[in-house]
Structures are given as structure tokens and as C-alpha cells.
Scaffold this motif. Sequence first.
Motif, PDB file in Angstrom:
ATOM      1  N   ALA A 211       0.845  -1.204   0.000  1.00  0.00           N
ATOM      2  CA  ALA A 211       0.000   0.000   0.000  1.00  0.00           C
ATOM      3  C   ALA A 211       0.877   1.250   0.000  1.00  0.00           C
ATOM      4  N   VAL A 212       0.280   2.373  -0.367  1.00  0.00           N
ATOM      5  CA  VAL A 212       1.004   3.642  -0.281  1.00  0.00           C
ATOM      6  C   VAL A 212       1.381   3.898   1.181  1.00  0.00           C
TER       7      VAL A 212
ATOM      8  N   GLU B 290      -8.308   5.907 -10.511  1.00  0.00           N
ATOM      9  CA  GLU B 290      -7.183   5.275  -9.828  1.00  0.00           C
ATOM     10  C   GLU B 290      -6.856   3.968 -10.534  1.00  0.00           C
TER      11      GLU B 290
ATOM     12  N   GLY C 287      -4.899   0.646  -9.882  1.00  0.00           N
ATOM     13  CA  GLY C 287      -4.264  -0.117  -8.803  1.00  0.00           C
ATOM     14  C   GLY C 287      -4.933   0.169  -7.471  1.00  0.00           C
TER      15      GLY C 287
ATOM     16  N   ALA D  47      -5.804  -2.969  -1.630  1.00  0.00           N
ATOM     17  CA  ALA D  47      -6.774  -3.155  -0.540  1.00  0.00           C
ATOM     18  C   ALA D  47      -7.450  -1.840  -0.166  1.00  0.00           C
TER      19      ALA D  47
ATOM     20  N   ILE E 150      -6.145   1.431   0.347  1.00  0.00           N
ATOM     21  CA  ILE E 150      -5.557   2.501   1.180  1.00  0.00           C
ATOM     22  C   ILE E 150      -5.492   3.816   0.390  1.00  0.00           C
TER      23      ILE E 150
ATOM     24  N   ILE F 157      -9.546   0.903 -10.620  1.00  0.00           N
ATOM     25  CA  ILE F 157      -9.344  -0.286 -11.465  1.00  0.00           C
ATOM     26  C   ILE F 157      -8.323  -1.222 -10.826  1.00  0.00           C
ATOM     27  N   ASP F 158      -8.666  -2.502 -10.776  1.00  0.00           N
ATOM     28  CA  ASP F 158      -7.683  -3.509 -10.341  1.00  0.00           C
ATOM     29  C   ASP F 158      -8.032  -4.828 -10.996  1.00  0.00           C
ATOM     30  N   VAL F 159      -6.997  -5.594 -11.269  1.00  0.00           N
ATOM     31  CA  VAL F 159      -7.183  -6.869 -11.958  1.00  0.00           C
ATOM     32  C   VAL F 159      -7.532  -7.990 -10.972  1.00  0.00           C
TER      33      VAL F 159
ATOM     34  N   HIS G 160      -8.274  -8.459  -4.028  1.00  0.00           N
ATOM     35  CA  HIS G 160      -7.853  -7.118  -3.595  1.00  0.00           C
ATOM     36  C   HIS G 160      -9.057  -6.178  -3.579  1.00  0.00           C
TER      37      HIS G 160
ATOM     38  N   GLY H 269     -10.444  -5.529 -13.918  1.00  0.00           N
ATOM     39  CA  GLY H 269      -9.903  -5.754 -15.262  1.00  0.00           C
ATOM     40  C   GLY H 269      -8.480  -5.269 -15.365  1.00  0.00           C
TER      41      GLY H 269
ATOM     42  N   ALA I  10      -5.694  -2.858 -16.441  1.00  0.00           N
ATOM     43  CA  ALA I  10      -5.747  -1.406 -16.567  1.00  0.00           C
ATOM     44  C   ALA I  10      -5.743  -0.964 -18.034  1.00  0.00           C
TER      45      ALA I  10
ATOM     46  N   ASP J  68      -0.860   3.483  -9.596  1.00  0.00           N
ATOM     47  CA  ASP J  68      -0.076   2.729  -8.607  1.00  0.00           C
ATOM     48  C   ASP J  68      -0.204   1.234  -8.890  1.00  0.00           C
TER      49      ASP J  68
ATOM     50  N   TYR K 235       0.240   3.565 -18.948  1.00  0.00           N
ATOM     51  CA  TYR K 235      -0.792   4.141 -18.079  1.00  0.00           C
ATOM     52  C   TYR K 235      -0.641   5.665 -17.986  1.00  0.00           C
TER      53      TYR K 235
HETATM   54  C1  LIG Z   1       0.862  -1.521  -5.351  1.00  0.00           C
HETATM   55  S1  LIG Z   1      -0.700  -2.298  -5.377  1.00  0.00           S
HETATM   56  C2  LIG Z   1      -1.826  -0.950  -5.204  1.00  0.00           C
HETATM   57  C3  LIG Z   1      -1.926  -0.476  -3.801  1.00  0.00           C
HETATM   58  C4  LIG Z   1      -2.972   0.590  -3.589  1.00  0.00           C
HETATM   59  N1  LIG Z   1      -2.785   1.706  -4.487  1.00  0.00           N
HETATM   60  C5  LIG Z   1      -2.949   1.066  -2.150  1.00  0.00           C
HETATM   61  O1  LIG Z   1      -2.235   2.028  -1.829  1.00  0.00           O
HETATM   62  O2  LIG Z   1      -3.637   0.464  -1.330  1.00  0.00           O
HETATM   63  C6  LIG Z   1      -0.847  -2.666  -7.088  1.00  0.00           C
HETATM   64  C7  LIG Z   1      -2.188  -3.232  -7.487  1.00  0.00           C
HETATM   65  O3  LIG Z   1      -2.202  -3.271  -8.909  1.00  0.00           O
HETATM   66  C8  LIG Z   1      -2.935  -4.398  -9.315  1.00  0.00           C
HETATM   67  N2  LIG Z   1      -2.532  -4.722 -10.687  1.00  0.00           N
HETATM   68  C9  LIG Z   1      -1.424  -5.377 -11.112  1.00  0.00           C
HETATM   69  N3  LIG Z   1      -1.396  -5.459 -12.437  1.00  0.00           N
HETATM   70  C10 LIG Z   1      -2.506  -4.819 -12.881  1.00  0.00           C
HETATM   71  C11 LIG Z   1      -3.053  -4.550 -14.169  1.00  0.00           C
HETATM   72  N4  LIG Z   1      -2.436  -4.958 -15.282  1.00  0.00           N
HETATM   73  N5  LIG Z   1      -4.206  -3.877 -14.239  1.00  0.00           N
HETATM   74  C12 LIG Z   1      -4.852  -3.469 -13.121  1.00  0.00           C
HETATM   75  N6  LIG Z   1      -4.387  -3.688 -11.883  1.00  0.00           N
HETATM   76  C13 LIG Z   1      -3.229  -4.353 -11.762  1.00  0.00           C
HETATM   77  C14 LIG Z   1      -2.607  -5.466  -8.276  1.00  0.00           C
HETATM   78  O4  LIG Z   1      -3.632  -6.435  -8.242  1.00  0.00           O
HETATM   79  C15 LIG Z   1      -2.493  -4.643  -7.010  1.00  0.00           C
HETATM   80  O5  LIG Z   1      -3.696  -4.658  -6.288  1.00  0.00           O
END
Ligand SMILES: C[S@@+](CC[C@H](N)C(=O)[O-])C[C@H]1O[C@@H](n2cnc3c(N)ncnc32)[C@H](O)[C@@H]1O
Length: 211
Positions: free
Chosen positions: A36-37, A59, A61, A64, A66, A84-86, A90, A113, A115, A133, A142
Motif C-alpha cells: 500500500a502507499v 485510480e 491499482g 486493498a 488505502i 481499477i484492479d485486476v 484485492h 480488469g 488497466a 499505482d 498508463y
Molecule cells: C501496489 S498495489 C496498489 C496499492 C494501492 N494503491 C494502495 O495504496 O492500497 C498494485 C495493485 O495493482 C494491481 N494490478 C497489477 N497489475 C494490474 C493490471 N495490469 N491492471 C490493473 N491492476 C493491476 C494489483 O492487483 C495490485 O492490487
Amino acid sequence: MSAEKFSSWSYTEALPLEDEVLVRARERAHELGVTAVSPGTAALITSIAASSGARNAVEVGTGAGISTLALLRGLPQDAILTTIDVDIEHLGAARETLADAGFRANRTRIITGKAQDVLNRLTDNAYDLVLIDADKANVLTYVEHACRLLRTGGTLLLNDALDADRVPQPAIRQASTTATRQAVRFVRDRDDFVTSTVPTGTGVLIGAKRG
Ligand SMILES: C[S@@+](CC[C@H](N)C(=O)[O-])C[C@H]1O[C@@H](n2cnc3c(N)ncnc32)[C@H](O)[C@@H]1O
């Protein structure tokens, strides 16, 4: 880094007061292995979101939640955040975080999905703030999308802009580091952006789109 400089950085990271909601969100992130950040970065995101007055934000990424929470705590009450998150797990944790913080589900558009696929579908010049992120190897793509999505006056935030302190070391050429260097220079070199990179957390690029 001198001991004094490290001490200053640590001080700024310890300064934000994180409430129980954030503490629980960080526990969820830890259990899932999501980075997380940092507290300093979360505070920076909230401050910038609050001063931006952004109505539409994106956003990339969610993790969870944060940084999602940090954004929502700064944005105006009528703002909509597309996040957006894949990873479904999470996003489940992020939903728990936002419910725990008392945010109604209609404040966020949570999209599962990749990003790149989702960003392709978002409209040009329609967003006031974009936070990236995720998925460092593709961060340049991105950032290119963010430059397209932002309105004039909009703000780009790229978290981990120093790629865990690897970016300033020229000998390190791993994919995430090279991609992050390219992404930071790409925005810096654009005539329609003014940028600054701050060392908060693991580095945050702040870009403002001008006319
Ligand atoms: C560093 S974490 C993000 C943490 C978040 N920003 C926080 O501070 O709580 C990176 C996230 O990117 C997601 N992720 C990885 N590859 C991705 C993609 N191609 N498209 C979308 N999300 C992706 C991961 O599942 C993960 O949850």
C-alpha cells in the motif's frame, strides 16, 4: 542519504495520524501481500485531492483500498472515483475498507480488469485527477493514457516514481525501473504538463496539465 536526511524522511512518514479504519485497511493489505502507499503518501494524496476540487477521478491499482480511501477523504462529496484492479480478492478488501470508512458504494465505480483494457474505454479530457499505482512494467502506457484522460488543470499522481529507490541508480536496468524512468521523463518533457517529483514514500510524481 545522510543520517539527517533519512531522519527527516522518517519524520514526515510518521507524522500523519492514521485512524483505525486505515490501520485495519493496512492489515488487510498485509494479509494479501499488497504494497500500500505509505502514510506520508496517503496524506499527500488526500491533500492534493482536497485542493484539486476534482469531480471525476481515476485510480489505477486499487489494492486493498488505502490509496482509494486517501483519495475519497480528500475529494469533494459529489466526486466520483473510478478505480481499477485486476485482482478480485484485492477489490473485495478495498470494498471492506470503503464500507468501514462509511463511504456509500455510489461514490466509487470499481472496475475489475486489466488497466490497459479499461483505460482504453475511458473518455479523453474527462477527468480531473488520475492516480497510478500498479503494474510498473507497463507504467508508461498508463501515464500516456492519463495525459489523454486529464482535463486542462487536472492532476496526475504517479506513486512509486522512484521504484523503491532504484530509479536514481543508472546501473539498475530492470523492467520496472526502466519503465518508471521513461514514464517520469515522458511527462516531464511534455509542453502541456508541469511536473515535480517528491521523495515522499517511494517517490511521487505530481503533474499538472496546463492549456
Ligand atoms: C501496489 S498495489 C496498489 C496499492 C494501492 N494503491 C494502495 O495504496 O492500497 C498494485 C495493485 O495493482 C494491481 N494490478 C497489477 N497489475 C494490474 C493490471 N495490469 N491492471 C490493473 N491492476 C493491476 C494489483 O492487483 C495490485 O492490487
